[in-house]
Design an enzyme around this catalytic site. Structure first.
Site, PDB file in Angstrom:
ATOM      1  N   GLY A 145       7.477  -1.869  -1.951  1.00 20.16           N
ATOM      2  CA  GLY A 145       6.909  -0.522  -2.008  1.00 20.16           C
ATOM      3  C   GLY A 145       7.759   0.386  -2.868  1.00 20.16           C
ATOM      4  CB  CYS A 152       0.616   4.875   8.729  1.00 15.81           C
ATOM      5  SG  CYS A 152       0.868   6.535   8.060  1.00 15.81           S
ATOM      6  CE  LYS A 191       2.930  -2.389   4.641  1.00 14.43           C
ATOM      7  NZ  LYS A 191       3.271  -1.049   5.129  1.00 14.43           N
ATOM      8  CB  ALA A 207      -0.803   6.995   1.317  1.00 18.46           C
ATOM      9  N   PRO A 266       0.863  -1.187   0.000  1.00 19.31           N
ATOM     10  CG  PRO A 266       0.038  -1.019   2.188  1.00 19.31           C
ATOM     11  CD  PRO A 266       0.840  -1.910   1.278  1.00 19.31           C
TER      12      PRO A 266
HETATM   13  C1  LIG Z   1       4.882   7.115  -0.479  1.00 19.04           C
HETATM   14  C2  LIG Z   1       4.603   6.018   0.514  1.00 19.04           C
HETATM   15  C3  LIG Z   1       3.292   5.787   0.907  1.00 19.04           C
HETATM   16  C4  LIG Z   1       3.006   4.767   1.817  1.00 19.04           C
HETATM   17  N1  LIG Z   1       1.715   4.521   2.162  1.00 19.04           N
HETATM   18  C5  LIG Z   1       1.413   3.473   2.977  1.00 19.04           C
HETATM   19  C6  LIG Z   1       0.059   3.119   3.266  1.00 19.04           C
HETATM   20  O1  LIG Z   1      -0.889   3.745   2.776  1.00 19.04           O
HETATM   21  N2  LIG Z   1      -0.153   2.078   4.097  1.00 19.04           N
HETATM   22  C7  LIG Z   1       0.879   1.346   4.642  1.00 19.04           C
HETATM   23  O2  LIG Z   1       0.644   0.395   5.377  1.00 19.04           O
HETATM   24  N3  LIG Z   1       2.167   1.651   4.362  1.00 19.04           N
HETATM   25  C8  LIG Z   1       2.437   2.675   3.536  1.00 19.04           C
HETATM   26  N4  LIG Z   1       3.737   2.928   3.224  1.00 19.04           N
HETATM   27  C9  LIG Z   1       4.788   2.012   3.684  1.00 19.04           C
HETATM   28  C10 LIG Z   1       5.046   0.933   2.627  1.00 19.04           C
HETATM   29  O3  LIG Z   1       3.885   0.166   2.373  1.00 19.04           O
HETATM   30  C11 LIG Z   1       6.186   0.002   3.052  1.00 19.04           C
HETATM   31  O4  LIG Z   1       5.821  -0.644   4.243  1.00 19.04           O
HETATM   32  C12 LIG Z   1       7.477   0.749   3.296  1.00 19.04           C
HETATM   33  O5  LIG Z   1       7.712   1.712   2.284  1.00 19.04           O
HETATM   34  C13 LIG Z   1       8.676  -0.216   3.352  1.00 19.04           C
HETATM   35  O6  LIG Z   1       8.748  -0.987   2.168  1.00 19.04           O
HETATM   36  P1  LIG Z   1       9.728  -0.584   0.949  1.00 19.04           P
HETATM   37  O7  LIG Z   1      11.102  -0.442   1.500  1.00 19.04           O
HETATM   38  O8  LIG Z   1       9.560  -1.699  -0.025  1.00 19.04           O
HETATM   39  O9  LIG Z   1       9.225   0.726   0.439  1.00 19.04           O
HETATM   40  C14 LIG Z   1       4.049   3.973   2.355  1.00 19.04           C
HETATM   41  C15 LIG Z   1       5.369   4.230   1.963  1.00 19.04           C
HETATM   42  C16 LIG Z   1       5.647   5.227   1.061  1.00 19.04           C
HETATM   43  C17 LIG Z   1       7.085   5.458   0.645  1.00 19.04           C
END
Ligand SMILES: Cc1cc2nc3c(=O)[nH]c(=O)nc-3n(C[C@H](O)[C@H](O)[C@H](O)COP(=O)(O)O)c2cc1C
Length: 310
Positions: free
Chosen positions: A221, A100, A139, A18, A16
């Site tokens: 993500g 979050c 999550k 946002a 996810p």
């Molecule tokens: C721009 C952005 C928006 C995000 N929005 C959400 C969200 O809506 N819900 C959520 O559980 N995590 C959100 N996250 C966290 C990601 O889902 C993920 O857990 C985090 O970025 C770590 O994974 P990654 O290193 O693959 O990015 C967001 C992260 C980013 C960078």
């Protein structure tokens, strides 16, 4: 692969995100191979007020395979009502956001704040689980100010969660430092329910490191922002025409959103796409201030063609 009765065609999941994982982005990530996609976080409270914005964020696309709606909030009853809201009827399961770190979310007692109050967190999981027959996941991060993933996993399991996603950082860590693969491995070793590993997967090496924790699947993500074809690369089916993927992303969004709004909204995606091939200078500035989707696409077309040939 089977996760809580959901049949995934592989172990790759789009996180996810946002403000990023709109319906077009989720669709192209799915076309590139993501087996499961999550909505942007949806406010349970806003759903109770029949929010138009939430309705738009809950649109799904036929390319999406397994679709999870992620909700956030802190009131068990309102969270339970949210998963029964017809706005979420197209999803295959629900996820509760306990990760979050955004100040306005945490200040409200939502997102990561729930990791400080595992008793309330458990009540939310239990209420949501009772409200639906579809799979319910949570999550989480590895803890709030310290790693206490064992208690968090226990809370999820005792209250009926079907699976859990662990982002390998505490709330205090935000997005800094490195993902804590040991904490993810510990979560996996303790959990009886499936565990999805998340954090810092940006290439084959980091993907394999995540797999070495023995998680059931991997959530990606930031590694996919500006790069939906990352899923295809991990599946050893590289995308030849990346510009076509970008066009498809835009075309899908055009079906749902007015051009004026989309022009501003797409700037960040265009910059992210451009960032992948190191577009700089005047062209980057033009993408950042674009008032025409067509013009931005022309810039990207030239750059991607050039990049693919060179
Ligand atoms: C721009 C952005 C928006 C995000 N929005 C959400 C969200 O809506 N819900 C959520 O559980 N995590 C959100 N996250 C966290 C990601 O889902 C993920 O857990 C985090 O970025 C770590 O994974 P990654 O290193 O693959 O990015 C967001 C992260 C980013 C960078």
């Amino acid at each position: 692969m089977n996760i809580a009765g959901l049949k995934l065609e592989n172990n790759l999941i789009l996180a996810p995100l946002a403000g990023v994982s709109d319906v077009g982005f989720r669709a192209v990530c799915s076309q590139c191979g993501a087996a499961m996609t999550y909505s942007e976080m949806l406010s349970a409270q806003a759903m109770a007020y029949n929010s138009q914005k939430t309705k738009e964020m809950a649109i799904v696309h036929p390319s999406e395979k397994i679709k999870i709606a992620q909700i956030f909030g802190h009131d068990p009853e309102i969270m339970a009502q949210a998963v029964q809201n017809p706005v979420l009827k197209d999803f295959n399961g629900f996820d509760i956001n306990m990760g979050c770190p955004a100040p306005k979310v945490v200040k409200n007692g939502d997102g990561s704040a729930l990791l400080k109050n595992l008793s309330l967190a458990g009540k939310i999981v239990s209420a949501v689980k009772k409200a639906t027959n579809l799979p319910v996941s949570v999550k989480v991060r590895t803890g709030f100010d310290k790693v206490n993933i064992a208690e968090i996993i226990k809370m999820c399991e005792e209250n009926g969660a079907d699976f859990v996603t662990v982002h390998g950082r505490t709330y205090n860590q935000g997005f800094s430092g490195e993902v804590d693969l040991e904490a993810i491995a510990l979560a996996k070793s303790l959990a009886k329910i499936p565990v999805i590993g998340n954090g810092d997967v940006v290439d084959e090496k980091s993907f394999n490191n995540m797999i070495s924790t023995k998680v059931n699947a991997v959530m990606i993500g930031r590694g996919a922002i500006g790069r939906p074809w990352f899923f295809a690369e991990l599946l050893n089916k590289p995308v030849q025409d990346k510009f076509k993927v970008i066009c498809e992303h835009v075309e899908i969004l055009k079906k749902y959103y007015p051009e004026k709004w989309l022009t501003l909204y797409l700037r960040k995606h265009f910059l992210a796409y451009a960032g992948q091939i190191h577009v700089k200078g005047e062209k980057k500035r033009k993408l950042a201030t674009s008032t025409s989707i067509q013009e931005s696409l022309e810039i990207l077309k030239g750059e991607f063609n050039h990049f693919d040939i060179s």
